[in-house]
Design an enzyme around this catalytic site. Structure first.
Site: not given
Length: 693
Positions: A183, A255, A258
């Site tokens: 984007s 992030d 995990d």
């Protein structure tokens, strides 16, 4: 006062009241709800109350995308293989293992009473349309009906958490790499605009199919009048503006998941030196066979304290942990963002941190602009961003994050001295120059400190080099196909290639020297350059690597021009063999195709620094067909009244028979936007259909 005068005044007041009511200027809610469809298939919803607006939005999405919407909801239930066969089994396993259907039920109960009623109304609108128009819906997807409000939340989870934050491919490969789709977003302050008004550019790049499709709409109800786009099946606008403010999202370097490497022991796993038992849940997935019968397939889902086990083999297990699964208020937050009327209200809504990822780029009528690195960022005890991209030791609670950073901890800038903000999926440190957000001020795991890619550099370059950007110029820049990569290295490649002993290499060099460095439909040399880059993009290429001290001008130069010239010979051979000439136009090779439309494309890979981003897949005729990239574009200037233009590249419908399947594609191929109609007189002047409830 005599009686005649009193009657005369009463008559005048009544006449004024009739005129006011007739012009809809009186502040009362309408008695009916209606959808006004403009001639691009955009629904303009006028709800007599909020519930009615949600119900009408459900109806509208079905009229435009019924088959797609129902198929997506069937997948979000984890029953797609039961409905449509074995091709959907892996999808079902993923959805069920991630707990989507069960969590959708608990999320539904956790909604505020008012918002729960809105989700109910949206689902009701879907079912009402289906009951009214069963003949317009494919038989094979009717099995999903009736839609339940929990399906809406299951779909939200599948899209947002288990596609955007993390998907099956990333888990299978144990890689945090993002898909090519991304984007662009701009926010321009009054000091940097020609009109003295703030401007906003929204420009997501997603796949042109499946759950990635945008749906454009206007939603008006008491306390709400917003225009924007949502992903199909989502009941609120995710990118939007009103008379006073607007925002867009970009996929940020966030992030939110995990993978934990568990040490197995005695049927369980080790954590802080003790054996912990897995929790287990058994499911029976049904799979439709070609003869129509159903076969049951058992699925055992094991979980540790980290999350669901997604891989288990050879005495090892990997468990997946994902942020935000305990925060059910995403939809209400998006809705309230669109209700907000100023920056203070908008930030109070953002502070809820229900939206688990996405940069927020914001601008408003008062001239404020903002970049927020939004998301749920775990508070981690150790490691930088790169550390958390690998497998995380699961045998110690020191790596097990449980709490999130607060809003004030997130990288954010409001009204920078530069007067502009950009994001092209780069980390927040490069949102403007001089730098307004410094990486040193944040934990090392917050976002990567790495290369500012060429698309982001191109984005910042256009904004920095024009002190007074007009609305028309912003749209022109949006469509820029300039290859920043070519600007960096052609001055090294061309002289060496022109001195080559190979005639084909010399001819290729002359074509590159004459090329305009763009990937427009009529650009000659872009195809050759692009194929040369494919031959080159291995190992160290640049003589000057990227530098944090010079983020917008590095990398630069060719490390080995002689090898580059040899790669040019290889690329030239391939181009001439495939297309009969070296200077084949970009639009001859790269196409936008749908149905009977086959048009020349302009734009290309963002990795080459092209702001007008398109991604292509090979077609059978040695051509390439656009499958992702520029999807929804909205350019907004917060003038009085608001000035706005938009384009939904592939059109606002997929339902068979709709005139709006790809009706905007010719505009897309010409690098044009269309006007946004927001006022009732504008909409009525461009009316295609009216539906009243």
């Amino acid at each position: 006062m005599n009686r005649k005068l009193s009657r005369f005044l009463a008559f005048i007041l009544c006449a004024i009241l009739v005129v006011v009511l007739g012009n809809n200027s009186f502040a009362t809610a309408p008695r009916t709800t209606e959808i006004l469809w403009d001639n691009y298939g955009i629904p303009h919803i006028y709800g007599k109350d909020v519930q009615s607006a949600f119900r009408a939005f459900g109806w509208a999405q079905m009229q435009s995308h019924a088959n797609l919407l129902l198929r997506l909801y069937g997948q979000a239930r984890g029953k797609a293989a039961e409905y449509w066969g074995e091709d959907y089994l892996e999808s079902d396993k993923w959805v069920v293992t991630m707990g989507v259907p069960n969590r959708a039920n608990s999320w539904y109960q956790a909604q505020s009473p008012a918002f729960r009623s809105y989700i109910n109304a949206f689902a009701n609108g879907i079912n009402t349309y289906a009951n009214a128009h069963p003949d317009l819906i494919d038989d094979e997807v009717e099995i999903v009906l009736p839609v339940k409000p929990e399906d809406v939340l299951a779909h939200l989870q599948r899209v947002l958490y288990f596609t955007f934050i993390v998907n099956q491919e990333q888990v299978a490969d144990n890689t945090q790499t993002q898909p090519k789709a991304g984007s662009n977003g701009w926010a321009i302050a009054p000091k940097h605009s020609a009109s003295g008004k703030a401007m906003l550019l929204a420009n997501p790049h997603l796949l042109w199919s499946d759950l990635f499709l945008w749906y454009e709409a206007q939603v008006t109800a008491p306390g709400m009048n917003a225009y924007g786009a949502s992903l199909v099946g989502i009941p609120v606008l995710a990118i939007a503006f009103n008379d006073n403010l607007g925002w867009t999202h970009t996929v940020n370097t966030h992030d939110g998941w995990d993978l934990y490497d568990l040490k197995l022991s005695n049927g369980g796993y080790l954590l802080d030196g003790k054996v912990r038992p897995f929790t287990t849940e058994k499911f029976l997935l049904k799979v439709k066979q070609k003869n129509g019968s159903l076969v049951e397939q058992p699925l055992l889902v094991k979980s540790s304290v980290h999350g669901a086990v997604v891989q288990e083999k050879e005495g090892k297990a990997l468990a997946l942990r994902v942020v935000g699964l305990d925060r059910p208020g995403v939809l209400e937050q998006w809705w309230d963002m669109a209700v907000s009327q100023n920056l203070d209200q908008f930030q109070k809504v953002l502070q809820r941190l229900q939206l688990p990822m996405f940069t927020v780029m914001y601008a408003d009528r008062k001239g404020h602009i903002m970049h927020l690195f939004n998301g749920l960022v775990p508070i981690r005890q150790q490691g930088d961003f790169q550390y958390w991209q690998g497998l995380i030791p699961g045998d110690t609670s020191k790596t097990l994050w449980t709490t999130m950073h607060l809003y004030q901890d997130l990288p954010r800038v409001i009204d920078p001295p530069s007067g502009w903000l950009q994001n092209a999926n780069d980390p927040p440190w490069t949102t403007t120059f001089p730098a307004a957000i410094k990486a040193d001020d944040y934990p090392a795991y917050m976002a990567p400190r790495g290369e500012m890619d060429f698309r982001a550099q191109s984005s910042a370059k256009m904004l920095a080099e024009d002190d007074q950007i007009s609305f028309a110029e912003m749209i022109q820049y949006k469509h820029s196909t300039n290859m920043e990569l070519a600007e960096r290295i052609l001055d090294d490649l061309i002289p060496v290639a022109q001195k080559s002993g190979n005639q084909l290499t010399r001819r290729a060099a002359d074509i590159l020297a004459a090329w305009d460095r763009n990937a427009d439909a009529d650009s000659r040399g872009a195809v050759l350059f692009s194929l040369w880059w494919q031959e080159m993009s291995k190992g160290e290429i640049f003589s000057i690597p990227w530098s944090e001290k010079s983020p917008r001008t590095t990398p630069d130069g060719l490390k080995d021009p002689e090898s580059a010239a040899k790669a040019l010979q290889i690329a030239a051979t391939k181009v001439e063999k495939a297309y009969g000439k070296l200077d084949v136009a970009w639009g001859e090779v790269f196409r936008v195709r749908s149905g009977n439309l086959d048009l020349p494309a302009n734009g290309g890979d963002g990795d080459q620094g092209i702001f007008r981003t398109l991604y292509f897949a090979p077609a059978k005729d040695e051509r390439f067909q656009a499958v992702a990239g520029d999807s929804y574009v909205a350019a907004i200037e917060f003038s009085q009244p608001v000035k706005a233009m938009a384009l939904l590249s592939y059109g606002n419908a997929t339902q068979p028979g709709s005139p709006h399947i790809t009706d905007q594609l010719p505009l897309f191929a010409r690098k044009q936007l269309r006007p946004i109609w927001r006022t009732r007189p504008e909409i009525l002047a461009n009316l295609e259909e009216r539906k009243t409830f």
